[in-house]
Scaffold this motif. Structure first.
Motif, PDB file in Angstrom:
ATOM      1  N   ILE A   2       0.831  -1.199   0.000  1.00  0.00           N
ATOM      2  CA  ILE A   2       0.000   0.000   0.000  1.00  0.00           C
ATOM      3  C   ILE A   2       0.866   1.250   0.000  1.00  0.00           C
ATOM      4  O   ILE A   2       2.024   1.223   0.406  1.00  0.00           O
ATOM      5  N   ASN A   3       0.260   2.328  -0.455  1.00  0.00           N
ATOM      6  CA  ASN A   3       0.851   3.647  -0.370  1.00  0.00           C
ATOM      7  C   ASN A   3      -0.181   4.524   0.329  1.00  0.00           C
ATOM      8  O   ASN A   3      -1.350   4.542  -0.077  1.00  0.00           O
ATOM      9  N   ILE A   4       0.247   5.226   1.371  1.00  0.00           N
ATOM     10  CA  ILE A   4      -0.679   6.080   2.125  1.00  0.00           C
ATOM     11  C   ILE A   4      -0.204   7.527   2.047  1.00  0.00           C
ATOM     12  O   ILE A   4       0.956   7.827   2.274  1.00  0.00           O
ATOM     13  N   VAL A  11      -7.248  11.060   4.184  1.00  0.00           N
ATOM     14  CA  VAL A  11      -6.324   9.928   4.102  1.00  0.00           C
ATOM     15  C   VAL A  11      -6.602   9.256   2.764  1.00  0.00           C
ATOM     16  O   VAL A  11      -7.743   8.900   2.467  1.00  0.00           O
ATOM     17  N   ALA A  12      -5.548   9.129   1.946  1.00  0.00           N
ATOM     18  CA  ALA A  12      -5.668   8.475   0.639  1.00  0.00           C
ATOM     19  C   ALA A  12      -4.788   7.230   0.652  1.00  0.00           C
ATOM     20  O   ALA A  12      -3.625   7.298   1.032  1.00  0.00           O
ATOM     21  N   ILE A  13      -5.360   6.113   0.265  1.00  0.00           N
ATOM     22  CA  ILE A  13      -4.627   4.850   0.247  1.00  0.00           C
ATOM     23  C   ILE A  13      -4.751   4.243  -1.141  1.00  0.00           C
ATOM     24  O   ILE A  13      -5.840   4.191  -1.709  1.00  0.00           O
ATOM     25  N   THR A  14      -3.602   3.810  -1.669  1.00  0.00           N
ATOM     26  CA  THR A  14      -3.567   3.095  -2.943  1.00  0.00           C
ATOM     27  C   THR A  14      -3.060   1.691  -2.646  1.00  0.00           C
ATOM     28  O   THR A  14      -2.058   1.523  -1.959  1.00  0.00           O
ATOM     29  N   ILE A  15      -3.773   0.700  -3.160  1.00  0.00           N
ATOM     30  CA  ILE A  15      -3.421  -0.692  -2.920  1.00  0.00           C
ATOM     31  C   ILE A  15      -2.892  -1.294  -4.214  1.00  0.00           C
ATOM     32  O   ILE A  15      -3.522  -1.185  -5.261  1.00  0.00           O
ATOM     33  N   LYS A  25      -3.370  -3.206   8.759  1.00  0.00           N
ATOM     34  CA  LYS A  25      -3.028  -2.724  10.107  1.00  0.00           C
ATOM     35  C   LYS A  25      -2.314  -1.376  10.032  1.00  0.00           C
ATOM     36  O   LYS A  25      -2.545  -0.504  10.867  1.00  0.00           O
ATOM     37  N   GLU A  26      -1.438  -1.194   9.037  1.00  0.00           N
ATOM     38  CA  GLU A  26      -0.759   0.092   8.846  1.00  0.00           C
ATOM     39  C   GLU A  26      -1.785   1.193   8.569  1.00  0.00           C
ATOM     40  O   GLU A  26      -1.735   2.283   9.149  1.00  0.00           O
ATOM     41  N   LEU A  43     -11.873   9.830   3.249  1.00  0.00           N
ATOM     42  CA  LEU A  43     -11.045   8.704   2.854  1.00  0.00           C
ATOM     43  C   LEU A  43     -11.122   8.516   1.345  1.00  0.00           C
ATOM     44  O   LEU A  43     -12.207   8.560   0.771  1.00  0.00           O
ATOM     45  N   LEU A  44      -9.960   8.346   0.719  1.00  0.00           N
ATOM     46  CA  LEU A  44      -9.877   8.040  -0.709  1.00  0.00           C
ATOM     47  C   LEU A  44      -9.211   6.678  -0.838  1.00  0.00           C
ATOM     48  O   LEU A  44      -8.060   6.506  -0.445  1.00  0.00           O
ATOM     49  N   LEU A  45      -9.953   5.701  -1.341  1.00  0.00           N
ATOM     50  CA  LEU A  45      -9.441   4.341  -1.528  1.00  0.00           C
ATOM     51  C   LEU A  45      -9.260   4.077  -3.014  1.00  0.00           C
ATOM     52  O   LEU A  45     -10.231   4.023  -3.759  1.00  0.00           O
ATOM     53  N   ASP A  46      -8.013   3.928  -3.442  1.00  0.00           N
ATOM     54  CA  ASP A  46      -7.721   3.620  -4.837  1.00  0.00           C
ATOM     55  C   ASP A  46      -7.507   2.116  -4.961  1.00  0.00           C
ATOM     56  O   ASP A  46      -6.470   1.583  -4.561  1.00  0.00           O
TER      57      ASP A  46
END
Length: 120
Positions: A2-4, A11-15, A25-26, A43-46
């Protein structure tokens, strides 16, 4: 993997690849910290490059969502996968937030920015 990315109330997360429990967990640790010290967040989930997720991630996500049901303002999900789109709508059952699915990142960020400006 992941990249946060995080700043202010976003909070933007790319998986990338498989979403494993250590990655979740991170993400969970950062989001909990942001909520504890700053209140509700966007929250932005990519998920466009996610290959899948482990069963323990799915279970942890349900528990986390129930614990933080009122801690999200808006959740933008980036995907072009119909299954993940449906899953995003199911997420609304567990959280008291607006959830919207997007195919383009610029549209998702514009939607989240609109919410941030209205909250200011």
């Amino acid at each position: 993997m992941i990249n946060i990315e995080h700043h202010d109330k976003l909070v933007a997360i790319t998986i990338f690849g498989e979403f494993a429990l250590a990655d979740y967990k991170e993400f969970e640790e950062l989001v909990t910290y942001k909520i504890q010290f700053g209140g509700p967040i966007d929250l932005l989930l990519d998920l466009r490059q996610m290959a899948g997720f482990t069963l323990d991630v799915a279970w942890e996500e349900i528990k986390f969502s129930r614990r933080h049901a009122r801690d999200f303002r808006r959740i933008a999900v980036l995907t072009d996968d119909q299954w993940l789109t449906w899953s995003a709508w199911v997420t609304q059952l567990f959280v008291d937030a607006e959830v919207q699915v997007f195919e383009r990142e610029i549209d998702a960020r514009d939607w989240l920015d609109t919410a941030a400006e209205a909250a200011s």
